[in-house]
Design an enzyme around this catalytic site. Structure first.
Site, PDB file in Angstrom:
ATOM      1  N   LYS A  23      76.929  72.780 -54.556  1.00  0.00           N
ATOM      2  CA  LYS A  23      76.727  71.493 -55.229  1.00  0.00           C
ATOM      3  C   LYS A  23      76.600  70.392 -54.179  1.00  0.00           C
ATOM      4  O   LYS A  23      76.599  69.218 -54.507  1.00  0.00           O
ATOM      5  CB  LYS A  23      77.910  71.195 -56.153  1.00  0.00           C
ATOM      6  CG  LYS A  23      77.946  72.133 -57.349  1.00  0.00           C
ATOM      7  CD  LYS A  23      79.149  71.855 -58.230  1.00  0.00           C
ATOM      8  CE  LYS A  23      79.179  72.807 -59.401  1.00  0.00           C
ATOM      9  NZ  LYS A  23      80.437  72.723 -60.145  1.00  0.00           N
ATOM     10  N   ASP A  81      78.997  79.403 -46.623  1.00  0.00           N
ATOM     11  CA  ASP A  81      80.218  78.646 -46.419  1.00  0.00           C
ATOM     12  C   ASP A  81      80.193  78.258 -44.957  1.00  0.00           C
ATOM     13  O   ASP A  81      79.839  79.065 -44.085  1.00  0.00           O
ATOM     14  CB  ASP A  81      81.466  79.455 -46.761  1.00  0.00           C
ATOM     15  CG  ASP A  81      82.653  78.516 -46.945  1.00  0.00           C
ATOM     16  OD1 ASP A  81      82.552  77.609 -47.780  1.00  0.00           O
ATOM     17  OD2 ASP A  81      83.660  78.675 -46.232  1.00  0.00           O
ATOM     18  N   SER A  82      80.520  77.009 -44.699  1.00  0.00           N
ATOM     19  CA  SER A  82      80.388  76.533 -43.332  1.00  0.00           C
ATOM     20  C   SER A  82      81.485  75.548 -43.026  1.00  0.00           C
ATOM     21  O   SER A  82      82.163  75.064 -43.935  1.00  0.00           O
ATOM     22  CB  SER A  82      79.024  75.881 -43.160  1.00  0.00           C
ATOM     23  OG  SER A  82      78.850  74.886 -44.150  1.00  0.00           O
ATOM     24  N   GLY A 161      78.612  64.903 -43.929  1.00  0.00           N
ATOM     25  CA  GLY A 161      79.834  65.502 -43.381  1.00  0.00           C
ATOM     26  C   GLY A 161      80.211  64.966 -42.009  1.00  0.00           C
ATOM     27  O   GLY A 161      80.258  63.758 -41.785  1.00  0.00           O
ATOM     28  N   ASP A 163      78.557  65.169 -39.277  1.00  0.00           N
ATOM     29  CA  ASP A 163      77.368  64.989 -38.431  1.00  0.00           C
ATOM     30  C   ASP A 163      77.491  63.884 -37.369  1.00  0.00           C
ATOM     31  O   ASP A 163      77.126  64.105 -36.218  1.00  0.00           O
ATOM     32  CB  ASP A 163      76.123  64.719 -39.296  1.00  0.00           C
ATOM     33  CG  ASP A 163      75.538  66.004 -39.873  1.00  0.00           C
ATOM     34  OD1 ASP A 163      75.991  67.096 -39.485  1.00  0.00           O
ATOM     35  OD2 ASP A 163      74.625  65.919 -40.714  1.00  0.00           O
ATOM     36  N   LYS A 183      67.248  69.548 -36.641  1.00  0.00           N
ATOM     37  CA  LYS A 183      68.413  70.210 -37.244  1.00  0.00           C
ATOM     38  C   LYS A 183      68.033  71.627 -37.674  1.00  0.00           C
ATOM     39  O   LYS A 183      68.839  72.545 -37.649  1.00  0.00           O
ATOM     40  CB  LYS A 183      68.994  69.392 -38.411  1.00  0.00           C
ATOM     41  CG  LYS A 183      70.497  69.659 -38.568  1.00  0.00           C
ATOM     42  CD  LYS A 183      71.224  68.774 -39.545  1.00  0.00           C
ATOM     43  CE  LYS A 183      72.679  69.277 -39.673  1.00  0.00           C
ATOM     44  NZ  LYS A 183      73.388  68.755 -40.811  1.00  0.00           N
ATOM     45  N   ARG A 189      73.614  76.523 -39.885  1.00  0.00           N
ATOM     46  CA  ARG A 189      73.076  77.033 -41.145  1.00  0.00           C
ATOM     47  C   ARG A 189      71.639  77.515 -40.959  1.00  0.00           C
ATOM     48  O   ARG A 189      71.253  78.561 -41.440  1.00  0.00           O
ATOM     49  CB  ARG A 189      73.130  75.912 -42.192  1.00  0.00           C
ATOM     50  CG  ARG A 189      73.000  76.386 -43.607  1.00  0.00           C
ATOM     51  CD  ARG A 189      73.426  75.345 -44.620  1.00  0.00           C
ATOM     52  NE  ARG A 189      73.529  73.994 -44.112  1.00  0.00           N
ATOM     53  CZ  ARG A 189      74.665  73.440 -43.671  1.00  0.00           C
ATOM     54  NH1 ARG A 189      75.793  74.111 -43.741  1.00  0.00           N
ATOM     55  NH2 ARG A 189      74.688  72.222 -43.181  1.00  0.00           N
TER      56      ARG A 189
HETATM   57  P1  IMP Z   1      81.212  74.130 -47.887  1.00  0.00           P
HETATM   58  O1  IMP Z   1      80.253  73.433 -48.810  1.00  0.00           O
HETATM   59  O2  IMP Z   1      82.416  74.670 -48.554  1.00  0.00           O
HETATM   60  O3  IMP Z   1      80.534  75.120 -46.997  1.00  0.00           O
HETATM   61  O4  IMP Z   1      81.814  72.962 -47.000  1.00  0.00           O
HETATM   62  C1  IMP Z   1      81.507  72.808 -45.699  1.00  0.00           C
HETATM   63  C2  IMP Z   1      82.019  71.475 -45.220  1.00  0.00           C
HETATM   64  O5  IMP Z   1      81.941  71.549 -43.794  1.00  0.00           O
HETATM   65  C3  IMP Z   1      81.142  70.299 -45.643  1.00  0.00           C
HETATM   66  O6  IMP Z   1      81.609  69.633 -46.763  1.00  0.00           O
HETATM   67  C4  IMP Z   1      81.184  69.422 -44.402  1.00  0.00           C
HETATM   68  O7  IMP Z   1      82.343  68.626 -44.423  1.00  0.00           O
HETATM   69  C5  IMP Z   1      81.305  70.421 -43.275  1.00  0.00           C
HETATM   70  N1  IMP Z   1      79.964  70.836 -42.789  1.00  0.00           N
HETATM   71  C6  IMP Z   1      79.349  72.037 -42.936  1.00  0.00           C
HETATM   72  N2  IMP Z   1      78.130  72.029 -42.373  1.00  0.00           N
HETATM   73  C7  IMP Z   1      77.966  70.781 -41.884  1.00  0.00           C
HETATM   74  C8  IMP Z   1      76.888  70.138 -41.197  1.00  0.00           C
HETATM   75  O8  IMP Z   1      75.816  70.685 -40.933  1.00  0.00           O
HETATM   76  N3  IMP Z   1      77.111  68.861 -40.837  1.00  0.00           N
HETATM   77  C9  IMP Z   1      78.262  68.198 -41.103  1.00  0.00           C
HETATM   78  N4  IMP Z   1      79.278  68.730 -41.742  1.00  0.00           N
HETATM   79  C10 IMP Z   1      79.138  70.021 -42.146  1.00  0.00           C
END
Ligand code: IMP
Length: 205
Positions: A23, A81-82, A161, A163, A183, A189
């Site tokens: 989302k 998931d990141s 996030g 960034d 990017k 990702r």
């Molecule tokens: P996910 O949606 O549960 O994978 O949440 C990953 C969280 O990690 C995001 O809400 C961001 O806070 C952070 N995150 C993951 N990828 C990025 C990115 O490419 N840039 C900045 N923050 C990121």
């Protein structure tokens, strides 16, 4: 030669559906661009589906999201998931990146506070991506990583996030200073997604 009816023809050209189990608007924009060569109907996770991200690894959380969305929609689902892992904070915020504080601004502030006076600013973004079948079975998964450093002050206006405080190691640009094209080359990702694009093209093209 046997003629195809209009109905049969429209079935033949119908694209398969691929759900993105997320989302997060920032991610959705990145996915749309990176998957522009995959010939699918790209759909976002239905709002009614709530997935508990209580796994203990990026991969476990990605599998949970894609499994649940593919089973509930009976379509293909891709999920990731990141998060940001900071070496001198023992890998935090890691899998808790999105829950580290209430919003992006507060999360950034919290990281900078916790790193106050800390010399070692090394950090990396990790992403675990997977694709599940309409039956809820794993088809493929991959991981991508991007190394860099946490700045003392945010820099740049793009992205989402963390960034603005993450400076990529080779370009010395923050993710918030990068164009989407950059990017797409350097992000965790994008690196994970590139590994599974041949598989997506075999299924959808
Ligand atoms: P996910 O949606 O549960 O994978 O949440 C990953 C969280 O990690 C995001 O809400 C961001 O806070 C952070 N995150 C993951 N990828 C990025 C990115 O490419 N840039 C900045 N923050 C990121």
């Amino acid at each position: 030669m046997e003629q195809r009816s209009d109905k049969e023809y429209s079935w033949a050209i119908m694209k398969k559906i691929l759900y993105l189990a997320s989302k997060n608007n920032g991610k959705i924009l990145e996915y749309k661009k990176m998957l522009s060569n995959v010939n699918c109907q790209f759909r976002l996770q239905p709002k009614s589906i709530e997935v508990q991200e209580d796994g203990l690894s990026f991969q476990e959380n990605a599998f949970k999201k894609a499994r649940q969305v593919s089973k509930k929609t009976t379509n293909y689902a891709i999920a990731d998931d990141s998060g940001l892992c900071i070496n001198s904070l023992d890998g935090a915020p890691g899998i808790y990146s999105s829950r580290f504080a209430e919003n992006d601004q507060k999360r950034i502030k919290k990281v900078l506070n916790e790193l106050e006076g800390v010399h070692n600013r090394e950090a990396f973004f990790m992403a675990s991506i997977c694709l599940f079948s309409p039956k809820g079975e794993l088809i493929i998964s991959s991981e991508g990583r991007c190394d860099g450093n946490i700045l003392f002050q945010p820099r740049g206006n793009n992205g989402f996030g963390y960034d603005p405080i993450f400076e990529e190691k080779t370009t010395k640009l923050t993710f918030a200073e990068m164009t989407n094209d950059y990017k797409e080359i350097y992000s965790h990702r994008a690196r994970a997604l590139k590994k599974i694009i041949p598989c997506l093209m075999r299924i959808f093209n």
